[in-house]
Design a protein around this motif. Structure first.
Motif, PDB file in Angstrom:
ATOM      1  N   SER A   1      11.145   9.901   3.918  1.00 49.05           N
ATOM      2  CA  SER A   1      10.150  10.629   3.134  1.00 49.05           C
ATOM      3  C   SER A   1      10.490  12.110   3.104  1.00 49.05           C
TER       4      SER A   1
ATOM      5  N   HIS B   1       0.808  -1.222   0.000  1.00 55.22           N
ATOM      6  CA  HIS B   1       0.000   0.000   0.000  1.00 55.22           C
ATOM      7  C   HIS B   1       0.837   1.266   0.000  1.00 55.22           C
ATOM      8  N   LYS B   2       2.035   1.185   0.546  1.00 54.37           N
ATOM      9  CA  LYS B   2       2.922   2.347   0.552  1.00 54.37           C
ATOM     10  C   LYS B   2       4.350   1.853   0.579  1.00 54.37           C
ATOM     11  N   THR B   3       5.161   2.458  -0.227  1.00 56.12           N
ATOM     12  CA  THR B   3       6.586   2.173  -0.205  1.00 56.12           C
ATOM     13  C   THR B   3       7.317   3.479  -0.469  1.00 56.12           C
ATOM     14  N   SER B   4       8.492   3.591   0.073  1.00 57.13           N
ATOM     15  CA  SER B   4       9.274   4.798  -0.175  1.00 57.13           C
ATOM     16  C   SER B   4      10.741   4.422  -0.232  1.00 57.13           C
TER      17      SER B   4
END
Length: 158
Positions: free
Chosen positions: A151, A144-147
């Motif tokens: 950030s 659902h979220k990756t970085s």
């Protein structure tokens, strides 16, 4: 060292696009090229910028399966943690490795082509890691979220 507003803008811009030419970066942060270049070099020297990387697309490369593996180590020797960490560095399937508090001592993130490759990793490679006495695996179903690294929004909180 304290980061000023321009330093933070430079970090944010380079985080979003690491290959940004210094001329373009200088325009974005309202500096001339020489002072902008000096600031980037200072940020690199002081460790705020630790490197520049290309973000590879794992799915495009055929590495569709991600697995988090929690590992309990035999703690009869404290050096087992160092041996384990050294061995992990030699396995390209392991993307990340963390020491943890709680029920398990460490966690690794493994990325492989398919479930057969995962089974091969578990049966032939994980067992070669020093001190492993128990594991628990969790296969990622959907991300659902990756970085990549810190950030850029967190820079505003500094």
């Amino acid at each position: 060292m304290e980061l000023d507003k321009i330093d933070k803008e430079i970090l944010r811009a380079l985080h979003l696009k690491g290959r940004l030419p210094i001329v373009e970066l200088a325009k974005q942060v309202n500096l001339t090229t020489s002072p902008c270049s000096d600031r980037v070099k200072r940020l690199e020297k002081e460790g705020f910028i630790s490197g520049y990387h290309a973000e590879l697309n794992p799915e495009r490369l055929g590495l569709d399966v991600q697995v988090f593996i929690h590992i309990r180590l035999d703690q009869s020797s404290f050096s087992i943690f160092e041996k384990f960490a050294s061995a992990v560095k030699m396995m390209p399937e392991i993307e990340q490795c963390y020491s943890l508090s709680g029920d398990f001592d460490t966690m690794i993130k493994v990325r492989v082509k398919d479930m057969k490759a995962y089974q091969n990793f578990m049966s032939k490679k994980l067992g070669t890691l020093p001190g492993v006495i128990q594991t628990r695996s969790e296969v990622v179903i959907e991300e659902h979220k990756t970085s990549f690294g810190v950030s850029s929004e967190l820079i505003d909180c500094l």
